[in-house]
Design a protein around this motif. Sequence first.
Motif, PDB file in Angstrom:
ATOM      1  N   UNK A 195       0.834  -1.196   0.000  1.00  0.00           N
ATOM      2  CA  UNK A 195       0.000   0.000   0.000  1.00  0.00           C
ATOM      3  C   UNK A 195       0.870   1.248   0.000  1.00  0.00           C
ATOM      4  N   UNK A 196       0.317   2.303  -0.548  1.00  0.00           N
ATOM      5  CA  UNK A 196       0.993   3.600  -0.573  1.00  0.00           C
ATOM      6  C   UNK A 196       0.435   4.435   0.572  1.00  0.00           C
ATOM      7  N   UNK A 248       3.949  16.225   7.057  1.00  0.00           N
ATOM      8  CA  UNK A 248       5.137  16.936   7.518  1.00  0.00           C
ATOM      9  C   UNK A 248       4.974  18.419   7.264  1.00  0.00           C
ATOM     10  N   UNK A 249       5.193  19.201   8.305  1.00  0.00           N
ATOM     11  CA  UNK A 249       5.179  20.660   8.176  1.00  0.00           C
ATOM     12  C   UNK A 249       3.909  21.167   7.484  1.00  0.00           C
ATOM     13  N   UNK A 250       2.759  20.570   7.871  1.00  0.00           N
ATOM     14  CA  UNK A 250       1.478  21.029   7.355  1.00  0.00           C
ATOM     15  C   UNK A 250       1.129  20.552   5.960  1.00  0.00           C
ATOM     16  N   UNK A 251       1.953  19.679   5.392  1.00  0.00           N
ATOM     17  CA  UNK A 251       1.683  19.168   4.040  1.00  0.00           C
ATOM     18  C   UNK A 251       1.635  17.643   4.063  1.00  0.00           C
ATOM     19  N   UNK A 252       0.904  17.081   3.126  1.00  0.00           N
ATOM     20  CA  UNK A 252       0.772  15.630   3.009  1.00  0.00           C
ATOM     21  C   UNK A 252       1.623  15.150   1.839  1.00  0.00           C
ATOM     22  N   UNK A 253       2.417  14.105   2.079  1.00  0.00           N
ATOM     23  CA  UNK A 253       3.310  13.553   1.054  1.00  0.00           C
ATOM     24  C   UNK A 253       3.139  12.033   1.000  1.00  0.00           C
TER      25      UNK A 253
END
Length: 194
Positions: free
Chosen positions: A32-33, A38-43
């Motif tokens: 699964x991916x 992190x730091x308010x962002x989704x990666x």
Amino acid sequence: MNDPIALFEPAWLEPQQADEFFTLLRRTIAWRQDQIHLFGRTHDLPRLQAWYGDPGTDYVYSGIAMKLEPWIPPLAELCDRLTATLGAAGGAPFNSVLCNLYRDGRDSNGWHSDDERALGPAPVVASISLGATRRFRLRPKRGPAAAIALDLPSGSLLVMRAGTQATWQHTLPKTARDVGERINLTFRRVLPAR
């Protein structure tokens, strides 16, 4: 390498066995991916992963709640082999495994320690590498000890001993080299929830 930090066996599995396990697990693991915030962002995590284990071995790291899958035969076989190799003194019996698929040299894992509360105060982590050889690094969290770099070939076993996670970090960095897919299986013992 056999010291207080880690035990390294570069040919723990025979080459043909390692190839067979790689092919079977690449096809049968429920990859699964996952995403990380992190730091308010989704990666997207720079790798695919899956979590297998005994009932009740739920696991959360870096805010990611892993979906527990029941053991599949090849993972259970490798866990049994680890138990036979290491015995109780080496951290066995393990009751779960985090599976990572590194698709190419851009997939990686940053500096970290496997020191989540669910693993107890001095976890043992046994790591089996299958597929492409990748460079693995260890560094002390503090103090004068030098960093360590190891190439982990297919079929190798690296056991980070009890106490290592408290004082060392490890990483699988990106590489610009043209490398193929690599599966890494990190067997652990998750403690019962209190």
